[in-house]
Design a protein around this motif. Sequence first.
Motif, PDB file in Angstrom:
ATOM      1  N   VAL A 144       0.917  -1.072  -0.020  1.00 44.93           N
ATOM      2  CA  VAL A 144       0.086   0.156   0.014  1.00 44.93           C
ATOM      3  C   VAL A 144       0.851   1.337  -0.126  1.00 44.93           C
ATOM      4  CG1 VAL A 144      -0.038   0.079   2.424  1.00 44.93           C
ATOM      5  CG2 VAL A 144      -2.045   1.110   1.163  1.00 44.93           C
ATOM      6  N   ALA A 145       0.516   2.385  -0.669  1.00 47.17           N
ATOM      7  CA  ALA A 145       1.088   3.420  -0.598  1.00 47.17           C
ATOM      8  C   ALA A 145       0.251   4.663  -0.279  1.00 47.17           C
ATOM      9  CB  ALA A 145       1.749   3.661  -1.779  1.00 47.17           C
ATOM     10  N   ARG A 146       0.747   5.679   0.356  1.00 49.18           N
ATOM     11  CA  ARG A 146       0.091   7.023   0.687  1.00 49.18           C
ATOM     12  C   ARG A 146       1.024   8.085  -0.014  1.00 49.18           C
ATOM     13  NH1 ARG A 146      -0.637   6.619   6.893  1.00 49.18           N
ATOM     14  NH2 ARG A 146       1.280   5.327   6.792  1.00 49.18           N
ATOM     15  N   VAL A 147       0.135   9.055  -0.285  1.00 45.23           N
ATOM     16  CA  VAL A 147       0.946  10.620  -0.726  1.00 45.23           C
ATOM     17  C   VAL A 147       0.344  11.490  -0.283  1.00 45.23           C
ATOM     18  CG1 VAL A 147       1.572  11.746  -3.043  1.00 45.23           C
ATOM     19  CG2 VAL A 147       1.778   9.277  -2.996  1.00 45.23           C
ATOM     20  N   ASP A 148       1.110  12.466  -0.036  1.00 46.48           N
ATOM     21  CA  ASP A 148       0.304  14.100   0.262  1.00 46.48           C
ATOM     22  C   ASP A 148      -0.356  14.555  -0.665  1.00 46.48           C
ATOM     23  OD1 ASP A 148       0.133  16.781   0.567  1.00 46.48           O
ATOM     24  OD2 ASP A 148       1.807  17.028   2.124  1.00 46.48           O
ATOM     25  N   ASP A 149      -1.568  14.572  -0.481  1.00 40.51           N
ATOM     26  CA  ASP A 149      -2.532  15.061  -1.582  1.00 40.51           C
ATOM     27  C   ASP A 149      -2.155  16.285  -2.279  1.00 40.51           C
ATOM     28  OD1 ASP A 149      -3.135  16.863   0.516  1.00 40.51           O
ATOM     29  OD2 ASP A 149      -5.306  16.703   0.234  1.00 40.51           O
ATOM     30  N   LYS A 150      -1.350  17.105  -1.792  1.00 40.40           N
ATOM     31  CA  LYS A 150      -0.940  18.168  -2.542  1.00 40.40           C
ATOM     32  C   LYS A 150       0.149  17.893  -3.750  1.00 40.40           C
ATOM     33  CE  LYS A 150       0.437  20.541   1.106  1.00 40.40           C
ATOM     34  NZ  LYS A 150      -0.167  19.530   2.242  1.00 40.40           N
ATOM     35  N   TYR A 151       0.618  16.506  -3.592  1.00 42.29           N
ATOM     36  CA  TYR A 151       1.741  16.086  -4.550  1.00 42.29           C
ATOM     37  C   TYR A 151       1.100  14.946  -5.583  1.00 42.29           C
ATOM     38  CZ  TYR A 151       4.763  19.115  -1.850  1.00 42.29           C
ATOM     39  OH  TYR A 151       5.399  20.225  -1.336  1.00 42.29           O
ATOM     40  N   TRP A 152      -0.220  14.981  -5.368  1.00 46.48           N
ATOM     41  CA  TRP A 152      -0.742  13.884  -6.256  1.00 46.48           C
ATOM     42  C   TRP A 152      -1.612  14.619  -7.496  1.00 46.48           C
ATOM     43  CZ3 TRP A 152       0.172   8.939  -7.100  1.00 46.48           C
ATOM     44  CH2 TRP A 152      -0.615   8.292  -7.964  1.00 46.48           C
TER      45      TRP A 152
END
Length: 187
Positions: A144-152
């Motif tokens: 699983v992966a998570r990304v800061d929503d401002k960088y997606w």
Amino acid sequence: MLIEIPSDEIWTTMTGGPAIFVTSRSDKGVNDVMACAWSTICNMAPARFCVSLMLPHQTTENLIKTGFFGISIPGTNLQKALLASGCCSGRVVDDKFEHLKLAKIPGLTLPISFVEGALAHIECRVVEPDLLKRTGLAIGEAVVARVDDKYWETGGFTCDSRPQSTMHSAGETMFTTRGPRKGWSDN
């Protein structure tokens, strides 16, 4: 805010081979974090990453014993922390997160910590344990992966026109930052 990203787009977080934090946990439950300048994507679906480690290091031992690790992709806001995490050994200090005063966030599915403030976090299972034991090359398959929503944005992970950028090794004591994305056919 961190957002979970689709499994078929996880690979976009590691294009360009950023310098990363590799996080691990010993079989006794001690957290570890190290800097790694040599990482790359080696498969898109399922997303797999190759991380080059040194055989005698604590992180490598942790991966061999537990079969999992984490990748935190820092922005330039974590430049000093990235450097510091590569300058002390998990064999010398008990918990490098505590020693370096790095805030941590928990994994979603694996019992692992990540560096708070990083732009993205990927939970990985080691898929070629014999290769790791022989060479120090860890092949991790993303769970699983998570990304800061401002960088997606649609199409994947980006630092274009954002306040932080990923860092990329440019030699032993130098780095460069990720520039704007361009299409292969752009002039």
